[in-house]
Motif scaffolding. Structure first.
Motif, PDB file in Angstrom:
ATOM      1  N   ILE A   1       0.832  -1.204   0.000  1.00 45.96           N
ATOM      2  CA  ILE A   1       0.000   0.000   0.000  1.00 45.96           C
ATOM      3  C   ILE A   1       0.867   1.254   0.000  1.00 45.96           C
ATOM      4  N   THR A   2       1.982   1.216   0.721  1.00 47.16           N
ATOM      5  CA  THR A   2       2.900   2.366   0.728  1.00 47.16           C
ATOM      6  C   THR A   2       3.415   2.651  -0.677  1.00 47.16           C
ATOM      7  N   LEU A   3       3.797   1.599  -1.398  1.00 49.72           N
ATOM      8  CA  LEU A   3       4.257   1.774  -2.777  1.00 49.72           C
ATOM      9  C   LEU A   3       3.149   2.341  -3.656  1.00 49.72           C
ATOM     10  N   VAL A   4       1.938   1.798  -3.516  1.00 50.74           N
ATOM     11  CA  VAL A   4       0.821   2.252  -4.346  1.00 50.74           C
ATOM     12  C   VAL A   4       0.524   3.722  -4.096  1.00 50.74           C
ATOM     13  N   VAL A   5       0.483   4.130  -2.837  1.00 49.98           N
ATOM     14  CA  VAL A   5       0.180   5.533  -2.506  1.00 49.98           C
ATOM     15  C   VAL A   5       1.260   6.459  -3.061  1.00 49.98           C
ATOM     16  N   CYS A   6       2.525   6.057  -2.908  1.00 42.73           N
ATOM     17  CA  CYS A   6       3.622   6.895  -3.438  1.00 42.73           C
ATOM     18  C   CYS A   6       3.510   7.067  -4.951  1.00 42.73           C
ATOM     19  N   ILE A   7       3.197   5.996  -5.659  1.00 43.59           N
ATOM     20  CA  ILE A   7       3.102   6.073  -7.120  1.00 43.59           C
ATOM     21  C   ILE A   7       1.867   6.863  -7.537  1.00 43.59           C
ATOM     22  N   ILE A   8       0.768   6.752  -6.767  1.00 44.23           N
ATOM     23  CA  ILE A   8      -0.432   7.530  -7.079  1.00 44.23           C
ATOM     24  C   ILE A   8      -0.157   9.022  -6.953  1.00 44.23           C
ATOM     25  N   VAL A   9       0.731   9.388  -6.048  1.00 43.31           N
ATOM     26  CA  VAL A   9       1.092  10.802  -5.884  1.00 43.31           C
ATOM     27  C   VAL A   9       2.066  11.249  -6.975  1.00 43.31           C
ATOM     28  N   ILE A  10       3.039  10.394  -7.288  1.00 42.68           N
ATOM     29  CA  ILE A  10       4.127  10.792  -8.190  1.00 42.68           C
ATOM     30  C   ILE A  10       3.724  10.719  -9.653  1.00 42.68           C
ATOM     31  N   SER A  11       3.135   9.600 -10.077  1.00 41.42           N
ATOM     32  CA  SER A  11       2.939   9.368 -11.510  1.00 41.42           C
ATOM     33  C   SER A  11       1.971  10.343 -12.179  1.00 41.42           C
ATOM     34  N   PRO A  12       0.865  10.796 -11.543  1.00 43.08           N
ATOM     35  CA  PRO A  12       0.022  11.782 -12.234  1.00 43.08           C
ATOM     36  C   PRO A  12       0.748  13.100 -12.507  1.00 43.08           C
ATOM     37  N   LEU A  13       1.592  13.519 -11.561  1.00 39.43           N
ATOM     38  CA  LEU A  13       2.363  14.746 -11.786  1.00 39.43           C
ATOM     39  C   LEU A  13       3.366  14.549 -12.920  1.00 39.43           C
ATOM     40  N   GLY A  14       4.063  13.410 -12.881  1.00 34.16           N
ATOM     41  CA  GLY A  14       4.998  13.124 -13.972  1.00 34.16           C
ATOM     42  C   GLY A  14       4.284  12.956 -15.295  1.00 34.16           C
ATOM     43  N   GLY A  15       3.130  12.279 -15.282  1.00 30.25           N
ATOM     44  CA  GLY A  15       2.370  12.099 -16.514  1.00 30.25           C
ATOM     45  C   GLY A  15       1.874  13.413 -17.086  1.00 30.25           C
ATOM     46  N   LEU A  16       1.448  14.343 -16.210  1.00 24.10           N
ATOM     47  CA  LEU A  16       0.982  15.648 -16.691  1.00 24.10           C
ATOM     48  C   LEU A  16       2.111  16.419 -17.353  1.00 24.10           C
TER      49      LEU A  16
ATOM     50  N   ASN B   1       7.648   4.237 -15.078  1.00 24.92           N
ATOM     51  CA  ASN B   1       6.811   3.443 -15.970  1.00 24.92           C
ATOM     52  C   ASN B   1       5.391   3.983 -16.026  1.00 24.92           C
ATOM     53  N   TYR B   2       4.809   4.242 -14.869  1.00 28.31           N
ATOM     54  CA  TYR B   2       3.421   4.705 -14.851  1.00 28.31           C
ATOM     55  C   TYR B   2       3.302   6.158 -15.281  1.00 28.31           C
ATOM     56  N   SER B   3       4.343   6.942 -15.124  1.00 26.80           N
ATOM     57  CA  SER B   3       4.317   8.309 -15.654  1.00 26.80           C
ATOM     58  C   SER B   3       4.232   8.295 -17.171  1.00 26.80           C
ATOM     59  N   ALA B   4       4.945   7.337 -17.782  1.00 30.79           N
ATOM     60  CA  ALA B   4       4.896   7.224 -19.242  1.00 30.79           C
ATOM     61  C   ALA B   4       3.493   6.850 -19.717  1.00 30.79           C
ATOM     62  N   TYR B   5       2.877   5.877 -19.056  1.00 35.77           N
ATOM     63  CA  TYR B   5       1.526   5.466 -19.456  1.00 35.77           C
ATOM     64  C   TYR B   5       0.513   6.576 -19.205  1.00 35.77           C
ATOM     65  N   LEU B   6       0.592   7.217 -18.042  1.00 35.10           N
ATOM     66  CA  LEU B   6      -0.355   8.292 -17.737  1.00 35.10           C
ATOM     67  C   LEU B   6      -0.126   9.500 -18.630  1.00 35.10           C
ATOM     68  N   GLY B   7       1.117   9.717 -19.062  1.00 30.99           N
ATOM     69  CA  GLY B   7       1.398  10.816 -19.981  1.00 30.99           C
ATOM     70  C   GLY B   7       0.606  10.695 -21.260  1.00 30.99           C
ATOM     71  N   GLU B   8       0.553   9.480 -21.809  1.00 29.51           N
ATOM     72  CA  GLU B   8      -0.220   9.267 -23.027  1.00 29.51           C
ATOM     73  C   GLU B   8      -1.719   9.377 -22.779  1.00 29.51           C
ATOM     74  N   ILE B   9      -2.171   8.894 -21.608  1.00 29.34           N
ATOM     75  CA  ILE B   9      -3.596   8.999 -21.278  1.00 29.34           C
ATOM     76  C   ILE B   9      -4.002  10.463 -21.142  1.00 29.34           C
ATOM     77  N   ILE B  10      -3.181  11.233 -20.432  1.00 34.58           N
ATOM     78  CA  ILE B  10      -3.507  12.651 -20.230  1.00 34.58           C
ATOM     79  C   ILE B  10      -3.422  13.413 -21.551  1.00 34.58           C
ATOM     80  N   ARG B  11      -2.432  13.086 -22.373  1.00 33.85           N
ATOM     81  CA  ARG B  11      -2.323  13.747 -23.680  1.00 33.85           C
ATOM     82  C   ARG B  11      -3.581  13.502 -24.508  1.00 33.85           C
ATOM     83  N   GLY B  12      -4.045  12.237 -24.504  1.00 36.48           N
ATOM     84  CA  GLY B  12      -5.266  11.931 -25.248  1.00 36.48           C
ATOM     85  C   GLY B  12      -6.464  12.694 -24.704  1.00 36.48           C
ATOM     86  N   GLY B  13      -6.543  12.846 -23.368  1.00 36.13           N
ATOM     87  CA  GLY B  13      -7.641  13.594 -22.776  1.00 36.13           C
ATOM     88  C   GLY B  13      -7.605  15.063 -23.148  1.00 36.13           C
ATOM     89  N   ILE B  14      -6.410  15.648 -23.138  1.00 40.89           N
ATOM     90  CA  ILE B  14      -6.272  17.065 -23.487  1.00 40.89           C
ATOM     91  C   ILE B  14      -6.645  17.303 -24.950  1.00 40.89           C
TER      92      ILE B  14
END
Length: 339
Positions: A143-158, A218-231
């Motif tokens: 859970i600690t890993l999941v929470v950290c990645i949930i905080v980090i990856s959306p910012l990196g993806g954006l 890894n998840y920043s890369a995936y979320l980057g494409e998701i956010i780009r598609g949304g924008i």
């Protein structure tokens, strides 16, 4: 002429007696290797009672340094256990303990026999009580890993998404390369490279840091494409209207475009984070003690599938909770229209 002198000394008689006894013992010595070989042949043919009868030829001989008696009785006990004859299996193990009271193999075997005779539900409950504390410690790390990645990856993806659609070509190209690299290679390979490969270049990370870095990139890369598609799914007229009232490009992105993407991004981002819970199991390969590694360690120590079942239940519990949370967020954000 006499062949032997008239009187033979006592030492000579004693020497001849010892030699004679050794010869007799050699003639009647049991070939333990042959007994065990015959027993293995019988087991290979599926004739377990015959194997037991063969192994019972091995008798107690305290002068035997090879431990043939202990080996034979414990093999007999295991065969009787396989035949579901628990009383006979216990008796065979007790034969060993009668001679060697501290024999750990026999003691552990008797515990297994007692456990086998208990009701299945009772055994399962006892296994749960034994495994759960260690599994819950691993679950906390998951859970600690999941929470950290949930905080980090959306910012990196954006940041990656904004760089990807930037009119500045070097930035756009760099973000494209980042996405291409991390989406095109396995996450496990990325974790291996960060934890095992970088030390050869003089860069060393602790397991937790390497896990955060690998999963975050890894998840920043995936979320980057998701956010780009949304924008880019927002009508182009929105940007033109924002510029018409005097907003700059970045002001229009921050105040007009990005806020409209939230509703469209929730479902795919929710799916990514649910997948993240399962992907954290991969960090067990870089000496990270989380839920999967804890379950694997206990399974290898006890050969008890209950540890894996409990780990699966905990993963299902986590994914169910996160699914429920993201469904509520989607409804709150108005992703579904009332019809």
């Amino acid at each position: 002429m006499r062949l032997f002198p008239g009187r033979i000394s006592k030492k000579t008689i004693l020497l001849f007696s010892c030699v004679f006894l050794l010869l007799v013992q050699a003639c009647y010595a049991v070939d333990y290797d042959q007994i065990f070989s015959d027993a293995n042949d019988a087991m290979g043919n599926g004739d377990l009672p015959a194997a037991i009868a063969i192994l019972q030829k091995v008798k107690l001989d305290k002068s035997d340094d090879s431990g043939a008696f202990v080996r034979s009785r414990m093999q007999i006990a295991r065969l009787q256990f396989a035949l579901k004859d628990m009383k006979a299996a216990s008796a065979s193990a007790q034969e060993v303990l009668a001679v060697y009271p501290d024999n750990s193999e026999a003691l552990n075997f008797l515990e297994s026999v007692k456990k086998e005779q208990k009701p299945r539900y009772q055994v399962f409950i006892e296994d749960c009580l034994r495994f759960l504390p260690q599994l819950l410690k691993g679950a906390v790390m998951t859970i600690t890993l999941v929470v950290c990645i949930i905080v980090i990856s959306p910012l990196g993806g954006l940041l990656i998404a904004l760089g990807r659609i930037s009119p500045f070509k070097p930035v756009s190209g760099l973000c494209w390369f980042f996405i291409w690299l991390f989406r095109g290679t396995p996450l496990l390979l990325q974790l291996f490279f960060i934890y095992y490969g970088l030390p050869s270049l003089g860069i060393t990370f602790k397991p937790f840091t390497a896990a955060i870095l690998g999963l975050g990139l890894n998840y920043s890369a995936y979320l980057g494409e998701i956010i780009r598609g949304g924008i880019q799914s927002i009508e182009h007229g929105q940007m033109e209207a924002a510029k018409a009232i005097g907003m700059s490009y970045w002001q229009a992105m921050r105040r007009v475009i990005i806020p409209q993407t939230y509703k469209r991004l929730m479902p795919p981002i929710g799916n990514e984070f649910i997948a993240l819970i399962k992907d954290t199991a991969l960090v067990s390969t870089i000496a990270m003690v989380e839920l999967m590694r804890s379950a694997d360690q206990m399974f290898n120590a006890y050969f008890n599938v209950t540890a894996l079942i409990l780990a699966a239940i905990i993963y299902l519990l986590f994914t169910t909770i996160f699914t429920f949370i993201f469904e509520k967020i989607e409804i709150r954000a108005g992703i579904y229209e009332n019809r």
